[in-house]
Design an enzyme around this catalytic site. Structure first.
Site: not given
Ligand code: NDP
Length: 280
Positions: A136, A149
């Site tokens: 990020s 974070y």
């Molecule tokens: P979402 O919240 O939509 O997706 C996050 C995903 O992570 C979900 O599918 C969730 O699945 C999974 N996850 C969370 N905890 C666990 C766990 N314990 N085990 C396995 N899977 C897990 O967010 P984004 O799509 O935005 O995030 C994707 C990536 O992008 C992340 O790494 C985030 O930090 C990064 N990012 C996002 C930004 C934004 O503005 N949105 C900006 C920069 C980076 P489930 O809960 O079903 O397990």
């Protein structure tokens, strides 16, 4: 669609947001995609599109090992690992329980690292492979109340830089994806954590203010769509020579420019004003 360059791909965090749209896109391009997350019930449409669904909790060692074993049993190879899963536990450093801080690192850093450890020997034997880590702009600049974070994303940056050097002799590429603001559940979840950790503490007023702003921004349409990140990830998967970093999405380059330009205390003041004072 037949694809002569079909790759076996594992992507984490595929139940929503960036992971979901990326799993869908890669599958449509003809790759064999294994999509992992805890909430497999949210991945029915992916399954209908031919994506293989894997239940994965990155805080549980057995779950990580089983996910990798399942793919190897069926495919005997893994060409691309996309470490995308992650969330933001926002809250003042003083307030966040150490258990929550550890869980933050467990998912965003150690889970990612463990998957690399399990998959790298396979890629080394294959003589090829690609690790794509979703970091990020939060891995290079710090927002108000984002402490743990940012610790996790700065760690993903350093981890990936170290791994890239180590993997060079084995023909394995290591790529960093650095999104800016992307409209997904991420901001709503971070805001919820910030609000719950701020209540009845000296940080209540500013914490709740920022949580409200964060929640609001992530429900508006000003942020980039996850498809923008998906496009960069697909490029990193399909191109012969990927970049080391792909910095994309809402305000990503602007944030890094100002972070580089401004003296540290000016940056602090800007963040505190933007997120702690201005009403969005
Ligand atoms: P979402 O919240 O939509 O997706 C996050 C995903 O992570 C979900 O599918 C969730 O699945 C999974 N996850 C969370 N905890 C666990 C766990 N314990 N085990 C396995 N899977 C897990 O967010 P984004 O799509 O935005 O995030 C994707 C990536 O992008 C992340 O790494 C985030 O930090 C990064 N990012 C996002 C930004 C934004 O503005 N949105 C900006 C920069 C980076 P489930 O809960 O079903 O397990």
């Amino acid at each position: 669609m037949a694809n002569m360059n079909q790759k076996i791909i594992l992507i984490t965090g595929a139940s929503s947001g960036i992971g979901y749209t990326t799993a869908m896109a890669l599958s449509r391009q003809g790759h064999k995609v294994y999509a992992a997350a805890r909430r497999v019930e949210k991945m029915g449409v992916l399954h209908q599109q031919g994506v293989q669904i894997i239940k994965l909790d990155l805080t549980i060692e057995n779950s990580i090992e089983e996910a990798v074993a399942t793919i190897l049993d069926k495919e005997n190879r893994i060409d691309v690992l996309i470490n995308n899963a992650g969330y933001g536990y926002f809250g003042a450093i003083e307030n966040v329980d150490m258990e929550e801080a550890r869980r933050q690192l467990e998912v965003n850093v150690f889970g990612l690292a463990r998957l690399c450890q399990l998959i790298l020997p396979i890629m080394r034997k294959q003589g090829s492979g690609r690790i794509i880590n979703v970091s990020s702009v939060a891995g290079k600049s710090v927002l108000y109340f984002g402490g743990w974070y940012h610790v996790s994303k700065y760690a993903v940056e350093a981890f990936s830089d170290a791994l890239r050097m180590e993997m060079k002799p084995f023909g394995i590429d290591v790529v960093l994806i650095e999104p800016g603001g992307i409209k997904t559940e991420w901001g709503i979840i971070a805001a919820k954590h910030l609000a719950e950790s701020s209540k009845q503490t000296p940080y209540e007023q500013s914490g709740l203010h920022m949580a409200g702003s964060l929640d609001k921004v992530y429900r508006m349409d000003i942020l980039s769509k996850p498809e923008i990140v998906t496009k960069a990830i697909c490029k990193a998967v399909n191109t012969k020579h990927p970049h080391v970093r792909y910095c994309i999405g809402f305000a990503s380059k602007t944030i890094l420019f100002f972070h580089h330009l401004l003296p540290a205390r000016w940056w602090d003041a800007l963040m505190r004003t933007l997120f702690g004072k201005i009403k969005l």
